[in-house]
Scaffold this active site. Structure first.
Site, PDB file in Angstrom:
ATOM      1  CG  ASN A  98       2.367   0.996  -3.266  1.00 39.91           C
ATOM      2  OD1 ASN A  98       3.496   1.472  -3.214  1.00 39.91           O
ATOM      3  ND2 ASN A  98       1.273   1.700  -2.990  1.00 39.91           N
ATOM      4  CD1 TRP A  99       7.178  -3.545  -2.195  1.00 41.66           C
ATOM      5  CD2 TRP A  99       9.361  -3.050  -2.021  1.00 41.66           C
ATOM      6  NE1 TRP A  99       7.885  -4.639  -2.632  1.00 41.66           N
ATOM      7  CE2 TRP A  99       9.234  -4.362  -2.528  1.00 41.66           C
ATOM      8  CE3 TRP A  99      10.645  -2.535  -1.836  1.00 41.66           C
ATOM      9  CZ2 TRP A  99      10.342  -5.151  -2.855  1.00 41.66           C
ATOM     10  CZ3 TRP A  99      11.749  -3.316  -2.154  1.00 41.66           C
ATOM     11  CH2 TRP A  99      11.588  -4.614  -2.656  1.00 41.66           C
ATOM     12  CE  LYS A 100       0.642   1.375   0.762  1.00 43.68           C
ATOM     13  NZ  LYS A 100      -0.594   1.711   1.433  1.00 43.68           N
TER      14      LYS A 100
ATOM     15  CG  HIS B 234      -1.617   4.763  -3.791  1.00 40.33           C
ATOM     16  ND1 HIS B 234      -1.958   5.194  -2.533  1.00 40.33           N
ATOM     17  CD2 HIS B 234      -1.581   3.414  -3.743  1.00 40.33           C
ATOM     18  CE1 HIS B 234      -2.102   4.135  -1.747  1.00 40.33           C
ATOM     19  NE2 HIS B 234      -1.880   3.046  -2.449  1.00 40.33           N
TER      20      HIS B 234
ATOM     21  CD  GLU C 235      -0.930   5.292   1.005  1.00 37.66           C
ATOM     22  OE1 GLU C 235       0.208   5.197   0.533  1.00 37.66           O
ATOM     23  OE2 GLU C 235      -1.510   4.332   1.560  1.00 37.66           O
TER      24      GLU C 235
ATOM     25  CD  GLU D 150      -4.807   0.429  -4.466  1.00 38.43           C
ATOM     26  OE1 GLU D 150      -4.271  -0.584  -4.031  1.00 38.43           O
ATOM     27  OE2 GLU D 150      -4.297   1.553  -4.372  1.00 38.43           O
TER      28      GLU D 150
ATOM     29  N   GLY E   5      -4.877  -0.455   3.889  1.00 37.53           N
ATOM     30  CA  GLY E   5      -4.116  -0.456   5.131  1.00 37.53           C
ATOM     31  C   GLY E   5      -4.975  -0.543   6.391  1.00 37.53           C
TER      32      GLY E   5
ATOM     33  CB  SER F  55      -7.103  -5.017   3.708  1.00 41.53           C
ATOM     34  OG  SER F  55      -6.883  -3.784   4.376  1.00 41.53           O
TER      35      SER F  55
ATOM     36  N   GLY G  76      -0.324  -3.670  -0.773  1.00 41.23           N
ATOM     37  CA  GLY G  76       0.523  -2.808   0.035  1.00 41.23           C
ATOM     38  C   GLY G  76       1.261  -3.637   1.082  1.00 41.23           C
ATOM     39  N   GLY G  77       0.730  -3.630   2.300  1.00 37.19           N
ATOM     40  CA  GLY G  77       1.382  -4.268   3.446  1.00 37.19           C
ATOM     41  C   GLY G  77       1.892  -5.672   3.177  1.00 37.19           C
TER      42      GLY G  77
HETATM   43  C1  PEP Z   1      -2.138   0.021  -1.392  1.00 35.56           C
HETATM   44  O1  PEP Z   1      -1.652   0.918  -0.720  1.00 35.56           O
HETATM   45  O2  PEP Z   1      -2.112   0.084  -2.628  1.00 35.56           O
HETATM   46  C2  PEP Z   1      -2.732  -1.117  -0.691  1.00 35.56           C
HETATM   47  C3  PEP Z   1      -3.535  -1.885  -1.347  1.00 35.56           C
HETATM   48  O3  PEP Z   1      -2.380  -1.270   0.636  1.00 35.56           O
HETATM   49  P1  PEP Z   1      -2.781  -2.485   1.615  1.00 35.56           P
HETATM   50  O4  PEP Z   1      -2.654  -3.758   0.811  1.00 35.56           O
HETATM   51  O5  PEP Z   1      -1.797  -2.401   2.725  1.00 35.56           O
HETATM   52  O6  PEP Z   1      -4.185  -2.247   2.034  1.00 35.56           O
END
Ligand code: PEP
Length: 249
Positions: free
Chosen positions: A9-11, A94, A96, A166, A172, A212, A233-234
């Site tokens: 997920n590049w956001k 998600h 967010e 999640e 994050g 994470s 994500g990241g």
């Molecule tokens: C996400 O936003 O779906 C996610 C898992 O982010 P991160 O891996 O950065 O915690």
């Protein structure tokens, strides 16, 4: 056997040029992967049609879609529009989107049903905030999110759905759920699917962990019997890290 998936997920990251470079790098590394996990990337809307031309082994997801089919909904992107540029998956619910855009379980149910009716495969996210976990409400929260979010879906629809657990406190933050915490919730979700649908739906459901996840902790998360991959994500913004997670299988 259940499909294993690692989705990135590049956001709201990367400009078009950088996103295209990243997609090309991920596609190249996909050919070197040592596991059978399917690799999916979810770039921003603006990049989707260009990136579709650059990938083959890697599959394409959007990060969201509208709950409306078409018409006077300024700023929205419909499932049909996503399909028309070759998108196969769509991330829905998600945390967010839930937290910043007020998306609730009923809206997410409408989005999920519309996406499915248009041939998209939803990656349906659920997860509790820290206070809910600490207050002992975590299973109630996940039960509600899944029961309402996936309400009235047919058994055939459920075969196209992927669930991502999640925990919001892990997204994050660098604080990853322990393998035991992940397994406990994934097992609970699978049990809930037996209750809401049937054994086959539960057995075949790919349930991803997100929060994470990195190359250094992916192996111990993925070693759990009910963890079928990750929503990243990241770490999905660096092709090598993304591959490192895929190869953790
Ligand atoms: C996400 O936003 O779906 C996610 C898992 O982010 P991160 O891996 O950065 O915690």
């Amino acid at each position: 056997m259940r499909k294993r998936i690692v989705a990135g997920n590049w956001k709201m990251n990367t400009l078009l040029k950088d996103g295209m470079e990243l997609a090309k790098a991920v596609e190249k590394l996909e050919k070197e992967k040592t596991s059978d996990a399917l690799m999916i990337i979810a770039p921003p809307y603006t990049h989707l049609s260009r990136i579709k031309e650059l990938i083959q082994g890697v599959k394409l997801s959007a990060q969201n879609c509208s709950s409306a089919e078409e018409g006077a909904y300024t700023g929205e992107v419909s499932p049909d529009m996503l399909k028309s540029v070759g998108v196969e998956y769509v991330i829905l619910g998600h945390s967010e989107r839930r937290a910043y855009y007020g998306e609730d379980n009923e809206l997410l149910n409408r989005k999920t049903k519309l996406a499915l009716s248009k041939g998209l495969k939803p990656i349906f996210c659920c997860g509790e905030v820290l206070e809910e976990r600490e207050g002992g409400k975590l299973f109630d929260v996940i039960r509600e999110q899944i029961t309402v979010g996936l309400k009235d879906l047919s058994i055939e629809d459920m075969a196209k759905v992927v669930i991502a657990y999640e925990p919001v406190w892990a997204i994050g933050t660098g604080v990853v759920a322990s393998p035991e915490q992940a397994q406990e919730m994934h097992k609970f979700i699978r049990g809930l699917l037996v209750e809401l649908f049937n054994d086959e739906v539960a057995d075949n459901m790919t349930i991803l962990y997100g929060g994470s996840c990195k190359p250094s902790n992916a192996a111990e998360l993925f070693a759990n019997p009910d963890v079928d991959g990750g929503l990243i994500g990241g770490a999905s913004l660096k092709a090598e890290d993304f591959l490192g997670i895929v190869n953790a299988y």
